[in-house]
Design an enzyme around this catalytic site. Structure first.
Site, PDB file in Angstrom:
ATOM      1  N   CYS A 154      40.518  42.403  34.832  1.00  0.00           N
ATOM      2  CA  CYS A 154      39.964  41.252  35.537  1.00  0.00           C
ATOM      3  C   CYS A 154      41.043  40.469  36.271  1.00  0.00           C
ATOM      4  O   CYS A 154      40.741  39.699  37.174  1.00  0.00           O
ATOM      5  CB  CYS A 154      39.213  40.351  34.559  1.00  0.00           C
ATOM      6  N   GLU A 192      32.825  35.359  32.254  1.00  0.00           N
ATOM      7  CA  GLU A 192      33.917  35.714  33.157  1.00  0.00           C
ATOM      8  C   GLU A 192      33.388  36.809  34.063  1.00  0.00           C
ATOM      9  O   GLU A 192      33.003  37.882  33.591  1.00  0.00           O
ATOM     10  CB  GLU A 192      35.126  36.210  32.367  1.00  0.00           C
TER      11      GLU A 192
END
Length: 504
Positions: free
Chosen positions: A300, A263
């Site tokens: 994130c 990620e």
């Protein structure tokens, strides 16, 4: 419980030293020295994981579930000490760390429940048809099997839920894969105490010692050695685009390429449609400011981009957002390097967009910064579409529906995309949905993306650069699929089949 790190690595049940030391840089409190990781330690950990794999993969789902629950129990037994050192190292408030610890133990228990049910095995059976013409069909059975030792990299912004015993580790252990964790140097003491909890759970449940190892590391060499080790069969990573892409390339360049589940980066766009903007623009501005600055913007899923129709309502939105941001107090960032990178990102944005609100960030503390630009400028300069890790936001104004679609189509892959809409916005929303489905792993309506529910239906991933594998998720029970592969058994005697496939 008090905890003072000893600074050692856990390799297959033994606490070992490496070569040299590095010193932590806590947000407050005394620093500690930690042993440096080495290629030799990586070798020992990977070999121990491979040695443990056959026995661990053969354990029953119930035994693995009890192991996961034991890890959760051992983490909770160290709750006070984990919160204390986690807060000191990262600057995160105690309430945030307590919540993150609950999420971490909740993930472990969720995967325990998930593997007990057995649905993830995707068991299939096509019985033999010996009399079929023109050719008979053999007996075929299929199920998912663990892939082998997995490497996990701790994340800077989630010292618990995305680190030593976080979602990558929990899902890999649930699948039947041993794990080697490279701890993040931003919170080495936190990683070490969680490793102690896992070690205690291994001992309490009688699991093979090599099922888990933990290596401190402040050098790129340790990470590179880990992803290139021939016994490692997959990698879980949460971090920067630059660092993740470098490790991804190493995985792809191996003689045996392996999957890298990384990620990497996302600006998580939000689209404010005309009727919603007219009905509740000020409320949306306040909500955006709160989500943008949550945790100093170090999520994130931080909503770094918001797109809306140009005009007086957009101007009022910007003013309301600036007023809300002016009330935000300085927040400590996770590391000095992250704080410096945030300031640099704000300077880049200021060079191409008009400031709405600019807090003066100094040292490790951050204040928000928001900028405004037109769709034409946004489409011309890719800088504003790049993630800045921290409380930085960009407002993009569009002249009509077609231009809003053009902005959406220009975006790279995202973890999330949000539609802020009212009933009168449905036609435009229908036009946007097919675009956003191709851009993001999670689409929201009338909400904010910060906060990721750990559940069966969650997807935390998306097209590159949000993640390196658009078909995977790092949150939710579907995360276990990353560390499994299907095996088909043709005419195999019942006694030789895996226990879970017998009698199916």
């Amino acid at each position: 419980m008090t905890f003072t790190p000893h600074g050692k690595h856990l390799i297959a049940g033994e606490w070992l030293t490496g070569e040299g030391t590095f010193r932590s840089a806590p947000a407050h409190g005394a620093p500690h020295d930690f042993s440096g990781g080495t290629v030799d330690l990586v070798n020992r950990a990977a070999e121990a994981a491979e040695e443990a794999f056959a026995d661990y993969a053969a354990t029953s789902r119930e035994d693995r579930a009890l192991f996961l629950e034991a890890i959760a129990d051992q983490i909770e037994a160290r709750a006070e000490a984990i919160t204390a050192i986690g807060s000191a190292e990262t600057g995160l408030p105690e309430a945030r760390l307590n919540g993150e610890r609950g999420r971490t133990t909740g993930q472990l228990r969720l995967f325990a429940d998930h593997i007990r049910k057995g649905d993830y095995l995707d068991r299939r059976h096509d019985p033999a048809l010996p009399d079929r013409q023109p050719l008979p069909r053999p007996d075929l059975r299929l199920m998912q099997r663990p892939i082998g030792p997995v490497a996990v990299f701790g994340a800077s912004n989630f010292p618990l839920a995305f680190s030593t015993a976080g979602g990558d580790t929990a899902s890999a252990l649930a699948a039947g894969c041993p794990v080697v964790v490279k701890g993040h140097p931003a919170h080495p003491g936190t990683g070490e105490i969680v490793a102690q909890a896992i070690h205690a759970a291994i001992q309490a449940t009688g699991m093979p010692a090599g099922v888990f190892s933990f290596i401190h590391g402040d050098s790129h060499a340790v990470g590179a050695a880990l992803v290139q080790h021939p016994l490692i069969k997959a990698v879980g990573f949460t971090g920067s685009l630059r660092g993740g892409r470098a490790l991804f390339d190493l995985c792809a360049a191996r003689p045996e390429p392996i999957p890298f589940f990384g990620e990497l980066g996302s600006i998580n766009p939000g689209f404010v449609l005309p009727k919603a903007l007219a009905a509740r623009g000020a409320k949306l501005a306040e909500g955006w400011a709160g989500s943008l600055t949550m945790g100093a913007g170090q999520f994130c899923t931080n909503p770094g981009l918001i797109v809306m129709p140009k005009g007086v309502l957009a101007d009022a939105f910007a003013t309301a957002a600036g007023d809300a941001l002016a009330k935000i107090a300085p927040q400590a960032m996770l590391t000095d390097g992250i704080a410096e990178a945030y300031r640099a990102g704000a300077e880049r944005a200021a060079g191409v967009a008009t400031p709405v609100f600019e807090g003066v960030s100094e040292g490790r503390n951050a204040l928000p910064a928001v900028y405004k630009t037109t769709a034409e400028e946004f489409l011309r300069d890719h800088t504003l579409a790049e993630e800045v890790f921290g409380p930085l936001g960009v407002i993009v104004t569009v002249t009509g529906e077609d231009q809003m679609l053009e902005v959406a189509q220009s975006l790279e892959g995202q973890l999330t995309a949000t539609l802020h809409l009212d009933d009168g916005d449905m036609d435009l929303a229908r036009r946007l949905m097919p675009v956003l489905e191709r851009k993001a792993g999670r689409i929201l309506a009338n909400g904010w993306p910060t906060g990721v529910e750990v559940a069966d239906a969650m997807v935390h991933g998306g097209p590159y650069p949000a993640s390196t594998n658009f078909g995977a998720t790092s949150v939710g029970t579907m995360a276990i699929r990353r560390f499994l592969r299907p095996v088909s058994y043709q005419n195999i005697p019942e006694a030789l089949l895996p226990e879970d496939l017998r009698g199916v």
